[in-house]
Scaffold this motif. Structure first.
Motif, short mmCIF file in Angstrom:
data_model
loop_
_atom_site.label_atom_id
_atom_site.label_comp_id
_atom_site.label_asym_id
_atom_site.label_seq_id
_atom_site.Cartn_x
_atom_site.Cartn_y
_atom_site.Cartn_z
N GLY A 1 0.78 -1.23 0.00
CA GLY A 1 0.00 0.00 0.00
C GLY A 1 0.81 1.28 0.00
O GLY A 1 0.33 2.33 0.46
N VAL A 2 2.06 1.23 -0.53
CA VAL A 2 2.87 2.44 -0.61
C VAL A 2 2.16 3.46 -1.51
O VAL A 2 1.43 3.10 -2.43
CB VAL A 2 4.28 2.10 -1.12
N ASP A 3 2.38 4.74 -1.25
CA ASP A 3 1.62 5.79 -1.93
C ASP A 3 2.26 6.30 -3.21
O ASP A 3 1.60 6.94 -4.04
CB ASP A 3 1.42 6.98 -0.99
N LEU A 4 3.58 6.07 -3.36
CA LEU A 4 4.29 6.62 -4.51
C LEU A 4 5.49 5.74 -4.81
O LEU A 4 6.10 5.18 -3.88
CB LEU A 4 4.74 8.05 -4.19
N CYS A 5 5.84 5.61 -6.07
CA CYS A 5 6.85 4.64 -6.49
C CYS A 5 8.04 5.33 -7.16
O CYS A 5 7.89 6.02 -8.16
CB CYS A 5 6.20 3.66 -7.47
N LEU A 6 9.23 5.18 -6.58
CA LEU A 6 10.49 5.66 -7.15
C LEU A 6 11.38 4.44 -7.40
O LEU A 6 11.67 3.72 -6.43
CB LEU A 6 11.22 6.58 -6.16
#
Length: 484
Positions: A218-223
């Motif tokens: 459920g991470v909010d942003l992907c780098l």
């Protein structure tokens, strides 16, 4: 408005120059302006004035003069050089009986500045939101704070640093993964971060297994995504904002790098990723910095609707210049080239405070754009060691005693004092500011103000010689500066 400025003999010329024709000046029977008391105004007829300003550092009560003549007597600035600035507000600001005008105006301007920032953000246009954080458009640049090697922290350690970063002003927490991290490490760190803070959480790695595990958690942003991990990760990240990078290194041409980035963005769109953030990659000084800035400018010109990721830490961590100026200038560059996210770790000791500095800089830049002016006189600033208005220099007196160092040092019979400072930290879920600690054999004095700490040491009898008091004054002033 007819204004009278009251001063002492020593400051007469400075006051007259600062006031110019904005007010009248009266020199009373005292040398030092800050020693003016009600007694000095007793024989002064001020009935023809609308306002009387006394020096900001006076300590007396002038209510009797007010009552006698029906004219307000208020505190001016602490320094005569600020009189011109203060007088320009006389028609719109009610000055104080107790607070120097410079401090009053600073407080009012600062409050108004933050209110304006909030209003501008609330009314801004944006490309999308991550949780409730607006990204892109004309919204404020957001500060992303990286926890370097997040997987190596204990649960308590990660909890601690994330809370500190959020307290410092981070809009997004970025979890940087170590090269040897495993999927279970990513899952654990995301779980802790999501539990600890109420700001968006991003995962920072090229490893597709770690990205996949984090997305599942459920991470909010992907780098970050490029052609090497796109096929494995993109199908899982359709609903999660992703930072897209080019495949080429900084030594490739500007055009080649931009085409590589645009190609990867096109691939992400083919996978139906809804929210894309582009990172043309900011390079360090003397390693392609100016060329990389051109990449950002050109990419934004060609793709004005795609939010930009601006890696401030790539520069600030690799230059031995105080971070305040570096971060302020890079935020200004970011503002001009259309950056949406300002990314920083606080990895090196010299870069501590970068989150707070970038948050302030981002607020300055949105105000500056709104006012269509340079980022100055905004009510908030990043001035830490210098001031906007120079204090007047003195001249060499005709006779003086040359200074010299003491040839011998005598220990204070009252005992020695060890000075140290604490860093800002967490305790029982609360943020504790850094403090000055002055340790003596008979007790420990703690505070944030050098003058107050020294006064307490003297009051308690922990200092008994002038030599020791002078030394402690110098060292405590350095400790206070280190806190800030």
């Amino acid at each position: 408005m007819k204004i009278l400025v009251v001063t002492g003999r020593l400051a007469e010329h400075i006051v007259e120059e600062a006031v110019s024709d904005a007010a009248f000046v009266k020199v009373v029977d005292v040398d030092v302006a800050s020693f003016i008391t009600e007694r000095h105004l007793n024989g002064l007829d001020v009935s023809g004035y609308d306002l009387v300003l006394v020096p900001g550092l006076v300590s007396g009560d002038f209510s009797a003069v007010e009552n006698k003549y029906g004219v307000p007597v208020r505190r001016g600035p602490k320094h005569a050089v600020d009189l011109g600035f203060v007088l320009s507000f006389a028609d719109t600001v009610e000055f104080s009986h107790s607070v120097p005008a410079c401090e009053l105006l600073s407080s009012k301007n600062r409050k108004k500045a933050f209110e304006t920032v909030a209003q501008l953000e609330a009314g801004s246009e944006y490309a999308f939101t991550v949780q409730n954080v607006r990204i892109g458009g004309n919204s404020r640049m957001k500060v992303m704070a990286e926890v370097v090697g997040a997987d190596s922290f204990s649960e308590a350690g990660l909890d601690h640093i994330i809370r500190l970063f959020v307290h410092e002003g981070a809009d997004i927490i970025d979890l940087g993964m170590s090269l040897d991290a495993q999927a279970e490490d990513a899952i654990r760190t995301v779980k802790i971060a999501k539990r600890v803070c109420n700001v968006p959480v991003s995962i920072d790695t090229f490893n597709p297994d770690l990205l996949a595990a984090s997305l599942d958690e459920g991470v909010d942003l992907c780098l970050s995504l490029n052609s090497e991990n796109m096929d494995a990760v993109a199908p899982l990240a359709v609903d999660v904002p992703c930072v897209i990078l080019p495949d080429l290194k900084h030594d490739a041409s500007v055009e080649a790098n931009i085409r590589s980035l645009e190609k990867n963005i096109a691939a992400a769109k083919e996978y139906k990723i809804k929210h894309i953030i582009a990172d043309p990659v900011l390079d360090a000084i003397n390693h392609g910095f100016s060329k990389s800035v051109i990449r950002f400018v050109e990419f934004h010109r060609r793709n004005p609707d795609i939010p930009l990721f601006f890696g401030v830490g790539n520069v600030s961590e690799l230059v031995d210049i105080d971070s305040t100026g570096v971060n302020g200038l890079l935020a200004g560059i970011g503002c001009e080239i259309g950056a949406s996210i300002l990314f920083t770790p606080e990895f090196s000791d010299k870069n501590k405070g970068s989150i707070r500095e970038l948050k302030t800089a981002s607020e300055m830049m949105i105000l500056s754009k709104h006012r269509e002016s340079a980022p100055k006189d905004l009510g908030i600033d990043l001035l830490r060691l210098k001031e906007k208005r120079r204090r007047p220099f003195d001249t060499h007196p005709p006779g003086f005693i040359p200074a010299r160092a003491l040839t011998r040092w005598e220990l204070d019979p009252a005992g020695c004092v060890k000075i140290s400072i604490t860093e800002r930290t967490m305790q029982n879920g609360e943020i504790l500011d850094g403090m000055i600690i002055a340790s003596h054999r008979n007790g420990v004095v703690m505070g944030r103000n050098a003058s107050e700490v020294l006064d307490t040491l003297i009051e308690r009898g922990f200092v008994s010689t002038l030599q020791h008091a002078g030394y402690l004054g110098r060292e405590l002033a350095r400790a206070e500066l280190a806190l800030n």
